[in-house]
Structures are given as C-alpha cells and as structure tokens.
Write a protein that holds these residues in place. Structure first.
Motif, PDB file in Angstrom:
ATOM      1  N   ILE A 127       0.886  -1.167  -0.046  1.00  0.00           N
ATOM      2  CA  ILE A 127      -0.002  -0.072  -0.031  1.00  0.00           C
ATOM      3  C   ILE A 127       0.713   0.988   0.009  1.00  0.00           C
ATOM      4  O   ILE A 127       0.469   2.281  -0.784  1.00  0.00           O
ATOM      5  CB  ILE A 127      -1.039  -0.096   0.918  1.00  0.00           C
ATOM      6  CG1 ILE A 127      -2.099  -0.983   0.840  1.00  0.00           C
ATOM      7  CG2 ILE A 127      -1.794   1.470   1.226  1.00  0.00           C
ATOM      8  CD1 ILE A 127      -2.706  -1.086  -0.205  1.00  0.00           C
ATOM      9  N   THR A 131       0.284   3.895  -3.205  1.00  0.00           N
ATOM     10  CA  THR A 131      -0.050   5.140  -2.765  1.00  0.00           C
ATOM     11  C   THR A 131       0.681   6.267  -3.359  1.00  0.00           C
ATOM     12  O   THR A 131       0.194   7.332  -3.928  1.00  0.00           O
ATOM     13  CB  THR A 131      -0.001   5.711  -1.101  1.00  0.00           C
ATOM     14  OG1 THR A 131      -0.801   4.576  -0.632  1.00  0.00           O
ATOM     15  CG2 THR A 131      -0.520   6.828  -0.626  1.00  0.00           C
ATOM     16  N   VAL A 157       5.939   5.953   1.878  1.00  0.00           N
ATOM     17  CA  VAL A 157       5.228   6.486   0.959  1.00  0.00           C
ATOM     18  C   VAL A 157       6.150   7.733   0.510  1.00  0.00           C
ATOM     19  O   VAL A 157       6.127   7.792  -1.115  1.00  0.00           O
ATOM     20  CB  VAL A 157       3.945   7.184   1.497  1.00  0.00           C
ATOM     21  CG1 VAL A 157       2.974   7.898   0.121  1.00  0.00           C
ATOM     22  CG2 VAL A 157       2.839   6.010   2.009  1.00  0.00           C
ATOM     23  N   ARG A 197      13.550  19.240  11.666  1.00  0.00           N
ATOM     24  CA  ARG A 197      13.999  19.383  12.981  1.00  0.00           C
ATOM     25  C   ARG A 197      14.907  20.535  13.107  1.00  0.00           C
ATOM     26  O   ARG A 197      15.136  21.166  14.441  1.00  0.00           O
ATOM     27  CB  ARG A 197      14.553  18.058  13.542  1.00  0.00           C
ATOM     28  CG  ARG A 197      13.603  16.976  13.551  1.00  0.00           C
ATOM     29  CD  ARG A 197      14.189  15.786  14.270  1.00  0.00           C
ATOM     30  NE  ARG A 197      13.376  14.499  14.107  1.00  0.00           N
ATOM     31  CZ  ARG A 197      12.110  14.370  14.903  1.00  0.00           C
ATOM     32  NH1 ARG A 197      12.014  14.995  15.821  1.00  0.00           N
ATOM     33  NH2 ARG A 197      11.435  13.174  14.653  1.00  0.00           N
ATOM     34  N   ASN A 220       2.068  14.125   3.343  1.00  0.00           N
ATOM     35  CA  ASN A 220       1.567  13.082   4.228  1.00  0.00           C
ATOM     36  C   ASN A 220       1.585  13.420   5.763  1.00  0.00           C
ATOM     37  O   ASN A 220       1.480  12.715   6.442  1.00  0.00           O
ATOM     38  CB  ASN A 220       2.991  12.058   4.172  1.00  0.00           C
ATOM     39  CG  ASN A 220       3.283  11.573   2.964  1.00  0.00           C
ATOM     40  OD1 ASN A 220       2.162  10.721   2.422  1.00  0.00           O
ATOM     41  ND2 ASN A 220       4.353  11.592   2.330  1.00  0.00           N
ATOM     42  N   SER A 242      -2.270  12.987   1.060  1.00  0.00           N
ATOM     43  CA  SER A 242      -1.921  11.333   1.101  1.00  0.00           C
ATOM     44  C   SER A 242      -2.459  10.992   2.604  1.00  0.00           C
ATOM     45  O   SER A 242      -2.991   9.854   2.756  1.00  0.00           O
ATOM     46  CB  SER A 242      -0.704  11.172   0.699  1.00  0.00           C
ATOM     47  OG  SER A 242      -0.133   9.908   1.219  1.00  0.00           O
ATOM     48  N   GLY A 243      -1.781  11.875   3.505  1.00  0.00           N
ATOM     49  CA  GLY A 243      -1.776  11.387   4.928  1.00  0.00           C
ATOM     50  C   GLY A 243      -1.708  12.681   5.564  1.00  0.00           C
ATOM     51  O   GLY A 243      -1.290  13.591   5.320  1.00  0.00           O
ATOM     52  N   LEU A 319       6.319   5.677  15.003  1.00  0.00           N
ATOM     53  CA  LEU A 319       5.974   6.395  13.843  1.00  0.00           C
ATOM     54  C   LEU A 319       5.763   7.798  14.155  1.00  0.00           C
ATOM     55  O   LEU A 319       6.094   8.716  13.345  1.00  0.00           O
ATOM     56  CB  LEU A 319       4.802   5.605  13.267  1.00  0.00           C
ATOM     57  CG  LEU A 319       5.015   4.166  12.746  1.00  0.00           C
ATOM     58  CD1 LEU A 319       3.585   3.778  12.038  1.00  0.00           C
ATOM     59  CD2 LEU A 319       6.130   4.210  11.612  1.00  0.00           C
TER      60      LEU A 319
END
Ligand SMILES: NC(=O)c1ccc[n+]([C@@H]2O[C@H](COP(=O)([O-])OP(=O)(O)OC[C@H]3O[C@@H](n4cnc5c(N)ncnc54)[C@H](OP(=O)(O)O)[C@@H]3O)[C@@H](O)[C@H]2O)c1
Length: 336
Positions: A127, A131, A157, A197, A220, A242-243, A319
């Motif tokens: 996936i 994606t 992704v 960062r 994302n 996408s996310g 994550l």
C-alpha cells in the motif's frame, strides 16, 4: 493450535501507549475445505491505523475493543485446503498484528515473483508504494521542469513518491526529520532536502529551496504544513492529500485548519485526497512498473525492521516520533 495476537485494549488519547494494546493467546482452528493457514513472517505498522483506533468513522469503521489491530502481513502458507495455494507459498495479506492468519484466500495475494524480497510486498510493492504511485501519477501528474514538494519524504510513501516525481523530470524537494534521513534523500536523487527538525519555519525553508514557487505538494503530514505551503504555490498547482500523520493524534475539532485558502482562487489550485484502494483494479500495472524500476536500480527503498512479535506496539508508537527510517515492519519470529 494456538497463536498470539495484539488487540485494541483502550482507545488511545493523544499519542498511543503500549497499554492501549493487549497481547492475547488464542486457539486457531484447523483450516477447513477451501481455507489456508498462514504463518506470518512480517507485520507492518502504519500511521493510518491510528485513525481506526478512535471512535470516529473514517473510510473504514473504527476498530472495536478486543479486535485484532490492523496491519499488512507477509508470510508462508503452512497448511492449504485451497487449490490456489500450496504449502510454503509466500503470500501478502492483511491478517493484522497476529502470528497466523486463517483465510479462504480472499484478500490474500500469492507472491509468485520473488526477485524482490517478500518483505517489500507490504512496503514499496504494498500500500505505501501504491499510494505513492497513484497519488503522483494519477493526481499530481508532475511535468518536466515543475517543482514538487514531498513531506515525510524519507518514509515509505514519501520516498517512493519523490522518486516517481523525479522520473517525470520534476525537481523534487523533500522534507524529513534528521541528518541521516536527509542524506539518504540526497543519495536517492532528491534535488533538495529540508530537515524539519533544524528549521524553525518550514514555510520559510521551502520558499528558500523553491525560489520559483511550488507546482505540486504531496502531503503526508497535515494541515499546519499544508497551510504554510499554500502561499508558495504557482498558478495551476496541485495538492495531493495522502496522509496527516501530524494530526492523527489530535481529537476531531481540535485539529489545525487551513487559513490561507485565498490562494486556491488566486493560484487556481486543486487539492485532492485519495485512498490507494480506489485504484484496486490498476494494482497489477503498478506492481509490474514498480518491480521493474526496483530491478533497474531506479527506485530505492528502505525497510526498518524490529525483531520480535512483542515489538509491534512500540514500533507503531515510534512512527509518531519519527523513530522509523523507512517502511516500518516487525519480524514476527516464525521464519520458516
Ligand atoms: N491515502 C492512502 O491511501 C495512504 C496509504 C498509506 C499511507 N498513507 C499516509 O501516508 C503517510 C506516510 O505513511 P508511511 O507509512 O509512509 O509512514 P512514514 O512516513 O514511513 O512514517 C511516519 C513519519 O512521519 C513523520 N512524522 C511523524 N510525526 C510527525 C509530525 N508531527 N510532523 C511531521 N512529520 C511527522 C516522521 O518522519 P520524519 O522523522 O522524517 O519527519 C515519521 O517517520 C501517512 O500520513 C499515512 O497515513 C496514506
């Protein structure tokens, strides 16, 4: 026979905690006519699972308390009463955070082509890769000379999305957390990389890296980032949603919104979200293309694999802190 699985114990508030998941040992029935039993070798952890742990319905129903946590799996058939599968076959499926899967074969894909390692079939060929493929090629459609910005670019992704845009002749700028991830993105062909960062203001950093403006944003991460991108977009720009990994842990109603929406008018922008499964019928072409690009050395990917079934919750939680460097998988320890 018995198997272990992780189930949802509590609905998380904010960033999930290990105690939100419970390890259970349950009986697994022997496969009946038409069924296969699979010993999972790898299971994935995915940011999008977070959306299913709350009460809010998304494109999938919320996971119920006591249900096995969702995840993609790769494993081997250990018993088959289904003529389409033989013992020892590698298969990709979505049995979740479980050591075994019992199935009538629906939703289980036999991995016939082992030129790419089995674990990649739930990564760059799973996936996440799909994606990237459909979001970039069907929605963003970057052209030669355009500028594309990808957030969470060192992720499963993002890294594929950026490389696919580069193949189209676009100049691709990636955003990632930390020097190691940024160096890798340079190595795999990103034209410029921004360490989120090290930058107090991502809007300023992207404006600096994209002096001509931005034609495509492949996002994302979520709305704070997107809002900072809107003023930088060029006429006819496309935003692919996408996310929203930065927003998943924030309750509905408290998530950041978009303010700079006047740029949709002035720059004639289009913004579209999608789910990879929308393209289900086109998966075979994508698998063939991605496999070829990998074999030709034109598409690089990373897997970040933790060892041991009990690592699934911590791998998942990491994550949201950027602990993973590539597709996050857990080797379940039943290698056969
Ligand atoms: N639409 C679909 O069908 C579909 C399918 C699969 C996945 N997705 C989405 O695609 C996105 C990426 O998924 P993935 O599996 O490839 O995960 P990933 O990017 O490999 O892993 C998550 C990464 O997100 C970044 N991150 C975490 N918290 C963040 C924050 N607060 N702000 C900014 N960045 C943050 C971190 O990267 P850095 O340390 O580099 O910042 C972290 O390593 C997710 O949003 C996911 O939901 C969508």
């Amino acid at each position: 026979m018995q198997t272990r699985r992780f189930v949802l114990a509590h609905r998380p508030r904010g960033v999930p905690r290990e105690t939100d998941f419970r390890l259970e040992t349950v009986d697994i029935p022997a496969p009946q006519d038409g069924q296969i039993l699979v010993a999972n070798v790898y299971a994935s952890v995915d940011p999008g699972i977070r959306a299913r742990l709350g009460e809010e319905a998304t494109y999938a129903a919320p996971l119920q308390i006591g249900e096995t946590v969702e995840g993609a799996t790769v494993g081997r058939v250990v018993a088959s009463h289904n003529p389409k599968f033989g013992e020892g076959d590698w298969v990709a499926a979505a049995f979740g955070w479980s050591e075994h899967g019992l199935s009538d074969g629906r939703g289980v894909r036999k991995i016939a082509d082992l030129r790419v390692p089995p674990s990649a079939h739930i990564g760059v060929l799973g996936i996440p890769g799909l994606t990237a493929y459909f979001g970039m090629l069907d929605i963003a459609k970057p052209k030669e000379g355009e500028t594309v910005v990808v957030s969470s670019a060192a992720g499963a992704v993002g890294s594929a999305a950026g490389q696919i845009a580069t193949r189209s002749g676009a100049r691709v700028v990636g955003i990632a957390g930390g020097t190691d991830k940024c160096n890798w993105l340079h190595d795999i062909g990103f034209a410029a990389v921004i360490d989120r960062r090290a930058e107090p203001d991502l809007g300023v950093a992207v404006a600096r890296a994209c002096p001509q403006g931005v034609d495509v944003v492949f996002d994302n991460v979520g709305n704070s980032f997107l809002d900072a991108m809107l003023p930088l977009m060029r006429i006819g720009g496309r935003i692919v949603v996408s996310g929203q990994v930065a927003d998943y842990n924030t309750p509905a109603g408290e998530r950041p919104g978009l303010c700079n929406t006047s740029h949709f008018i002035t720059s004639r922008l289009t913004m579209r979200g999608f789910v990879a499964f929308d393209y289900f019928r086109e998966f075979p072409k994508a698998w063939a293309d991605i496999t070829q690009w990998i074999l030709d050395g034109k598409l690089k990917y990373r897997a970040d694999i933790d060892e041991g079934f009990e690592k699934l919750p911590s791998a998942f939680i990491g994550l949201f802190n950027g602990d993973n460097f590539g597709r996050k998988l857990v080797r379940i320890g039943l290698q056969i």
